[in-house]
Design a protein around this motif. Structure first.
Motif, mmCIF file in Angstrom:
data_model
loop_
_atom_site.group_PDB
_atom_site.id
_atom_site.type_symbol
_atom_site.label_atom_id
_atom_site.label_comp_id
_atom_site.label_asym_id
_atom_site.label_seq_id
_atom_site.Cartn_x
_atom_site.Cartn_y
_atom_site.Cartn_z
ATOM 1 N N LEU A 22 6.232 -6.586 12.546
ATOM 2 C CA LEU A 22 6.471 -6.226 13.939
ATOM 3 C C LEU A 22 6.080 -4.770 14.132
ATOM 4 C CD1 LEU A 22 10.035 -7.802 14.273
ATOM 5 C CD2 LEU A 22 7.827 -8.883 14.753
ATOM 6 N N SER A 23 5.565 -4.440 15.308
ATOM 7 C CA SER A 23 5.080 -3.082 15.544
ATOM 8 C C SER A 23 5.564 -2.580 16.900
ATOM 9 C CB SER A 23 3.549 -3.052 15.488
ATOM 10 O OG SER A 23 3.063 -1.729 15.545
ATOM 11 N N PHE A 24 6.058 -1.337 16.920
ATOM 12 C CA PHE A 24 6.551 -0.743 18.158
ATOM 13 C C PHE A 24 6.402 0.770 18.084
ATOM 14 C CE2 PHE A 24 10.116 -0.828 15.256
ATOM 15 C CZ PHE A 24 10.742 0.401 15.436
ATOM 16 N N THR A 25 6.500 1.418 19.235
ATOM 17 C CA THR A 25 6.512 2.875 19.309
ATOM 18 C C THR A 25 7.855 3.323 19.854
ATOM 19 O OG1 THR A 25 4.121 3.128 19.601
ATOM 20 C CG2 THR A 25 5.504 4.912 20.410
ATOM 21 N N VAL A 26 8.480 4.269 19.162
ATOM 22 C CA VAL A 26 9.726 4.861 19.638
ATOM 23 C C VAL A 26 9.427 6.301 20.025
ATOM 24 C CG1 VAL A 26 10.422 5.455 17.266
ATOM 25 C CG2 VAL A 26 12.138 5.390 19.086
ATOM 26 N N SER A 77 12.582 -5.047 2.607
ATOM 27 C CA SER A 77 12.011 -4.564 3.858
ATOM 28 C C SER A 77 10.779 -3.727 3.560
ATOM 29 C CB SER A 77 13.031 -3.731 4.639
ATOM 30 O OG SER A 77 13.395 -2.577 3.898
ATOM 31 N N ALA A 78 9.956 -3.539 4.574
ATOM 32 C CA ALA A 78 8.780 -2.672 4.455
ATOM 33 C C ALA A 78 8.605 -1.952 5.784
ATOM 34 C CB ALA A 78 7.535 -3.485 4.122
ATOM 35 N N ILE A 79 8.396 -0.643 5.723
ATOM 36 C CA ILE A 79 8.284 0.166 6.934
ATOM 37 C C ILE A 79 7.137 1.156 6.770
ATOM 38 C CG2 ILE A 79 9.409 1.936 8.347
ATOM 39 C CD1 ILE A 79 12.079 0.596 7.754
ATOM 40 N N ALA A 80 6.295 1.254 7.791
ATOM 41 C CA ALA A 80 5.251 2.279 7.861
ATOM 42 C C ALA A 80 5.492 3.104 9.119
ATOM 43 C CB ALA A 80 3.860 1.650 7.890
ATOM 44 N N ILE A 81 5.289 4.417 9.029
ATOM 45 C CA ILE A 81 5.595 5.332 10.132
ATOM 46 C C ILE A 81 4.380 6.188 10.439
ATOM 47 C CG2 ILE A 81 7.085 7.211 10.910
ATOM 48 C CD1 ILE A 81 9.135 6.198 8.790
ATOM 49 N N GLU A 82 3.969 6.205 11.703
ATOM 50 C CA GLU A 82 2.796 6.979 12.130
ATOM 51 C C GLU A 82 3.156 7.883 13.301
ATOM 52 O OE1 GLU A 82 -1.390 6.315 14.575
ATOM 53 O OE2 GLU A 82 -0.417 4.599 13.618
ATOM 54 N N ASP A 140 5.810 0.141 11.970
ATOM 55 C CA ASP A 140 5.548 -1.245 11.578
ATOM 56 C C ASP A 140 6.646 -1.648 10.613
ATOM 57 O OD1 ASP A 140 2.861 -1.280 12.878
ATOM 58 O OD2 ASP A 140 2.410 0.183 11.309
ATOM 59 N N VAL A 141 7.259 -2.819 10.838
ATOM 60 C CA VAL A 141 8.415 -3.195 10.029
ATOM 61 C C VAL A 141 8.382 -4.677 9.686
ATOM 62 C CG1 VAL A 141 9.808 -3.549 12.133
ATOM 63 C CG2 VAL A 141 10.950 -3.176 9.926
ATOM 64 N N TRP A 142 8.796 -4.965 8.462
ATOM 65 C CA TRP A 142 8.981 -6.339 7.983
ATOM 66 C C TRP A 142 10.322 -6.432 7.301
ATOM 67 C CZ3 TRP A 142 9.489 -7.467 2.659
ATOM 68 C CH2 TRP A 142 9.570 -8.829 2.343
ATOM 69 N N LEU A 143 11.016 -7.568 7.524
ATOM 70 C CA LEU A 143 12.296 -7.835 6.880
ATOM 71 C C LEU A 143 12.196 -9.139 6.114
ATOM 72 C CD1 LEU A 143 14.746 -6.985 9.813
ATOM 73 C CD2 LEU A 143 14.068 -5.499 7.914
ATOM 74 N N ALA A 144 12.723 -9.153 4.900
ATOM 75 C CA ALA A 144 12.694 -10.366 4.086
ATOM 76 C C ALA A 144 13.662 -11.413 4.614
ATOM 77 C CB ALA A 144 13.028 -10.032 2.625
ATOM 78 N N ALA A 256 -4.160 -2.827 6.773
ATOM 79 C CA ALA A 256 -4.517 -2.680 8.174
ATOM 80 C C ALA A 256 -3.538 -3.471 9.033
ATOM 81 C CB ALA A 256 -5.944 -3.175 8.420
ATOM 82 N N VAL A 257 -3.036 -2.814 10.080
ATOM 83 C CA VAL A 257 -2.153 -3.443 11.064
ATOM 84 C C VAL A 257 -2.663 -3.069 12.446
ATOM 85 C CG1 VAL A 257 0.183 -3.562 12.009
ATOM 86 C CG2 VAL A 257 -0.148 -3.349 9.527
ATOM 87 N N ASP A 258 -3.094 -4.060 13.210
ATOM 88 C CA ASP A 258 -3.565 -3.823 14.581
ATOM 89 C C ASP A 258 -4.687 -2.771 14.620
ATOM 90 O OD1 ASP A 258 -3.655 -4.118 17.358
ATOM 91 O OD2 ASP A 258 -2.136 -2.565 17.687
ATOM 92 N N GLY A 259 -5.604 -2.850 13.659
ATOM 93 C CA GLY A 259 -6.750 -1.947 13.643
ATOM 94 C C GLY A 259 -6.449 -0.556 13.125
ATOM 95 N N ARG A 260 -5.279 -0.345 12.552
ATOM 96 C CA ARG A 260 -4.871 0.947 12.014
ATOM 97 C C ARG A 260 -4.620 0.817 10.523
ATOM 98 N NH1 ARG A 260 -0.287 -0.075 13.629
ATOM 99 N NH2 ARG A 260 0.692 1.859 12.953
ATOM 100 N N ASN A 261 -4.933 1.863 9.774
ATOM 101 C CA ASN A 261 -4.679 1.864 8.335
ATOM 102 C C ASN A 261 -3.340 2.539 8.059
ATOM 103 O OD1 ASN A 261 -7.198 0.681 7.882
ATOM 104 N ND2 ASN A 261 -8.210 2.664 7.704
ATOM 105 N N VAL A 262 -2.449 1.822 7.377
ATOM 106 C CA VAL A 262 -1.099 2.331 7.137
ATOM 107 C C VAL A 262 -0.688 2.056 5.708
ATOM 108 C CG1 VAL A 262 -0.486 1.947 9.559
ATOM 109 C CG2 VAL A 262 0.111 0.222 7.843
ATOM 110 N N VAL A 263 0.376 2.728 5.294
ATOM 111 C CA VAL A 263 0.959 2.503 3.964
ATOM 112 C C VAL A 263 2.446 2.245 4.158
ATOM 113 C CG1 VAL A 263 1.383 3.458 1.671
ATOM 114 C CG2 VAL A 263 -0.725 4.030 2.887
ATOM 115 N N PHE A 264 2.919 1.122 3.614
ATOM 116 C CA PHE A 264 4.336 0.747 3.725
ATOM 117 C C PHE A 264 5.139 1.366 2.585
ATOM 118 C CE2 PHE A 264 2.633 -2.886 6.189
ATOM 119 C CZ PHE A 264 3.534 -2.903 7.250
ATOM 120 N N VAL A 265 6.431 1.530 2.855
ATOM 121 C CA VAL A 265 7.375 1.903 1.797
ATOM 122 C C VAL A 265 8.650 1.126 2.039
ATOM 123 C CG1 VAL A 265 8.371 3.851 3.065
ATOM 124 C CG2 VAL A 265 8.497 3.807 0.579
#
Length: 265
Positions: A22-26, A77-82, A140-144, A256-265
């Motif tokens: 899932l992807s959102f902007t805060v 879980s996995a989270i990427a922050i931009e 960008d976030v994922w939950l198991a 790649a998520v939605d055309g963007r390159n990211v790294v999860f942690v």
């Protein structure tokens, strides 16, 4: 969508990252993520800490304080922050009242429902807070946990939240813009590539370029509940561009998520 289908959508790909997220902007006019180390000026992290993102999403889901650490644990879980806006800060003096138990007073007498608040007649203390100006982060976030993942998706889609979201301090109210659910695709394995997100635990892999700024900070990543409330169990060191531009990274796995390159942690 059936439960089996949903499980397939959010299952880990086997490559160390999820298949979808899932992807959102805060964002908000102000933000303050208090740094762990003490100082006369109450300093802020520049990149919203992973633990703060977890707390923000727990607020959306209506999970009580100290009740969400396992949900956002490593491996679950996995989270990427931009950062999507250039990071700016200023020092703002604030007058505060002590909230220590000895400095609170009850509004009602014995035998009635009592609310304790700081004594309004007490002398204020002035503190300088370093605050973020108009911060905004793409997350960008994922939950198991499938049920929680589905619930979070539904809440973000509907624009609802159980508790009011904020950027650190409760008075720094936040807005959440949901972008959707996206495939997570491997685009780099040990290659040099531009990364849009802050890059966790890869400071030595940043390729410095003329005219590109790179800053580094270490912030809380994972927590656990204990008898005293909560304890940070792990920190993450982020490399990021304060101008909200990509960094060139050499030798780490990127997705790649939605055309963007990211790294999860």
């Amino acid at each position: 969508m059936g439960q089996e289908s949903l499980d397939e959508w959010v299952a880990d790909s086997g490559d160390g990252h999820p298949d979808r997220c899932l992807s959102f902007t805060v964002s908000g006019p102000w933000g303050h993520f208090r740094r762990v180390e003490g100082n006369v000026v109450k300093q802020t992290y520049r990149i919203i800490p992973r633990t703060t993102v977890a707390g923000l999403l727990a607020a959306v889901l209506g999970i009580e304080r100290d009740g969400y650490y396992d949900l956002f644990a490593s491996g679950s879980s996995a989270i990427a922050i931009e950062p999507v806006r250039a990071i700016r800060t200023l020092n703002m003096p604030m007058n505060t009242l002590s909230t220590a138990s000895g400095n609170l007073q009850s509004l009602n007498g014995p035998g009635k429902i009592s609310v304790k608040l700081p004594n309004p007649t007490a002398l204020r203390q002035q503190h300088n807070y370093e605050v973020l100006v108009e911060p905004a982060y793409r997350v960008d976030v994922w939950l198991a946990e499938t049920a929680r993942y589905r619930e979070l998706r539904e809440m973000l889609e509907s624009g609802k939240s159980h508790y009011v979201p904020s950027l650190g301090l409760s008075e720094h109210l936040a807005e959440i813009e949901y972008h959707g659910e996206f495939d997570v695709e491997t685009v780099s394995e040990n290659e040099r590539i531009e990364v849009d997100s802050a890059v966790p635990n890869a400071v030595d892999d940043v390729v410095l370029r003329a005219g590109t700024r790179c800053q580094v900070e270490e912030s809380p990543a994972f927590m656990r509940a204990d008898s005293g409330g909560r304890t940070t169990t792990e920190f993450t060191t982020y490399a990021y561009n304060p101008d909200a531009q990509p960094l060139v990274i050499d030798g780490i796995d990127t997705v790649a998520v939605d055309g963007r390159n990211v790294v999860f942690v």
